[in-house]
Design an enzyme around this catalytic site. Structure first.
Site, PDB file in Angstrom:
ATOM      1  N   TRP A  48      48.458 115.438 -14.036  1.00 39.85           N
ATOM      2  CA  TRP A  48      47.816 114.923 -12.832  1.00 39.85           C
ATOM      3  C   TRP A  48      47.629 113.410 -12.903  1.00 39.85           C
ATOM      4  CZ3 TRP A  48      42.982 112.558 -12.472  1.00 39.85           C
ATOM      5  CH2 TRP A  48      42.204 112.591 -13.633  1.00 39.85           C
ATOM      6  N   LYS A  70      34.246 111.983  -6.997  1.00 37.66           N
ATOM      7  CA  LYS A  70      32.798 112.075  -6.798  1.00 37.66           C
ATOM      8  C   LYS A  70      32.320 111.319  -5.558  1.00 37.66           C
ATOM      9  CE  LYS A  70      32.020 112.260 -11.820  1.00 37.66           C
ATOM     10  NZ  LYS A  70      33.441 112.058 -12.185  1.00 37.66           N
ATOM     11  N   PRO A 101      35.956 110.672 -23.551  1.00 37.43           N
ATOM     12  CA  PRO A 101      36.348 110.760 -22.146  1.00 37.43           C
ATOM     13  C   PRO A 101      36.680 112.191 -21.755  1.00 37.43           C
ATOM     14  CG  PRO A 101      38.195 110.021 -23.465  1.00 37.43           C
ATOM     15  CD  PRO A 101      37.020 110.133 -24.414  1.00 37.43           C
ATOM     16  N   HIS A 152      41.169 104.920 -19.039  1.00 38.46           N
ATOM     17  CA  HIS A 152      40.810 104.643 -17.655  1.00 38.46           C
ATOM     18  C   HIS A 152      39.405 104.069 -17.604  1.00 38.46           C
ATOM     19  CE1 HIS A 152      39.372 108.686 -18.625  1.00 38.46           C
ATOM     20  NE2 HIS A 152      38.456 108.539 -17.686  1.00 38.46           N
ATOM     21  N   LEU A 153      39.109 103.387 -16.519  1.00 36.58           N
ATOM     22  CA  LEU A 153      37.814 102.752 -16.326  1.00 36.58           C
ATOM     23  C   LEU A 153      37.185 103.237 -15.023  1.00 36.58           C
ATOM     24  CD1 LEU A 153      38.958  99.161 -17.281  1.00 36.58           C
ATOM     25  CD2 LEU A 153      37.252 100.473 -18.561  1.00 36.58           C
ATOM     26  N   HIS A 154      35.871 103.318 -15.019  1.00 41.13           N
ATOM     27  CA  HIS A 154      35.121 103.677 -13.822  1.00 41.13           C
ATOM     28  C   HIS A 154      34.488 102.406 -13.265  1.00 41.13           C
ATOM     29  CE1 HIS A 154      35.419 107.967 -14.915  1.00 41.13           C
ATOM     30  NE2 HIS A 154      35.312 107.514 -16.145  1.00 41.13           N
TER      31      HIS A 154
END
Length: 314
Positions: A142, A174, A239, A245-247
């Site tokens: 994904w 989210k 993670p 990846h970064l938020h």
């Protein structure tokens, strides 16, 4: 003072909104200032919890055709919907994971948390093999679908196509993609050699600084209602999946456990941490001790740290 329900309801309906005093995206509460017949009044509105009685939830799943349900996105086993307002349920974000694996079931099950200490030796001998196993068998399909424009292409906020420094920025599942106070985006890096912060080295600092500059720029170009210093950028350890990846989230949004100490590390602090390490450019976080929390249902707790923590109780 009147206790007549009809009179009290009539009073409520006379409330004239002036401005928002505060809102909490975590508890879904908003505090409103207004007037009732020229007298200041405050109205606190809060979305109620779901009725978790079995028959009600069964009815909920069977009645999804009643409100208007629109698909907002799909990628591999993940499907996202928005159910519009109805008398029974209000507006609800729906995430369907199908088919769900045992790992998914464990992740979304209520569980007790435990603090663990991951030494470099534990990481190299026990955790790293686990991480490498989690990158195979299609588990990251994904993510690659996003990078290869096979899914969520229409949702992309910004894209840097450089093979080394590039990333794709898109809304996180989210976020309802409308409420800027709860703005929640995710930057997936193009390079595939970084699984987590454990793989970061001093030589990666210029790349991380590039991300720290470009991500807020991209968000502010897309959304005029937010400024760079209203955005926090962080990464998780451990993670949820092992592709770096970064938020990037609105600073006013309370993201719960995902943003707490023992889970989240701010990108700026991560950069300073790497810069402060001794050694050459190949020195990195693989050689440091990390303390964080795990759920008791997680595979890492069950397979690695449960025994280690148990030995420490003697």
């Amino acid at each position: 003072m009147s206790t007549n329900p009809a009179e009290e309801e009539a009073k409520l309906r006379k409330f004239n909104f002036t401005r928002i005093l505060n809102q909490d995206t975590r508890t879904k509460t908003v505090n409103l200032l207004g007037e009732i017949e020229s007298t200041p009044a405050i109205l606190i509105a809060e979305k109620t919890a779901f009725n978790v009685v079995g028959p009600h939830l069964t009815k909920f799943s069977h009645d999804l055709h009643l409100p208007k349900v629109s698909l907002t996105g799909r990628n591999d086993i993940y499907h996202w919907f928005l159910a519009s307002q109805s008398s029974d349920y209000g507006e609800v974000k729906l995430t369907l994971i199908f088919p769900a694996t045992e790992t998914h079931i464990r992740k979304y099950t209520h569980q007790q948390l435990r603090m663990v200490v991951e030494t470099p030796e534990i990481y190299k001998g026990l955790v790293k093999p686990y991480v490498e196993g989690k990158r195979g068998n299609g588990r990251l399909d994904w993510v690659y679908n996003i990078l290869e424009h096979k899914a969520e292409k229409e949702s992309i906020i910004a894209e840097d196509t450089d093979d080394e420094e590039g990333f794709i920025l898109l809304p996180d599942l989210k976020w309802d993609r409308k409420t800027m106070a709860s703005m929640y985006t995710m930057a997936v890096v193009r390079r595939r050699d970084i699984t987590s912060i454990r793989d970061l080295k001093k030589k990666h600092v210029p790349w991380l600084k590039h991300l720290r500059r470009r991500i807020p720029e991209a968000i502010c170009q897309k959304y005029s209602d937010i400024e760079p210093d209203q955005i926090k950028i962080y990464t998780h350890y451990q993670p949820s999946y092992y592709h770096f990846h970064l938020h990037a989230v609105s600073i006013s949004h309370d993201g719960g456990l995902g943003q707490t100490t023992g889970k989240a590390t701010l990108l700026g602090n991560l950069i300073s941490w790497l810069e402060s390490l001794g050694g050459d450019e190949e020195t990195g976080l693989e050689g440091v001790e990390l303390t964080y929390f795990l759920g008791e249902e997680s595979e890492l707790w069950q397979g690695v740290f449960k025994e280690i923590n148990g030995k420490g109780k003697g």
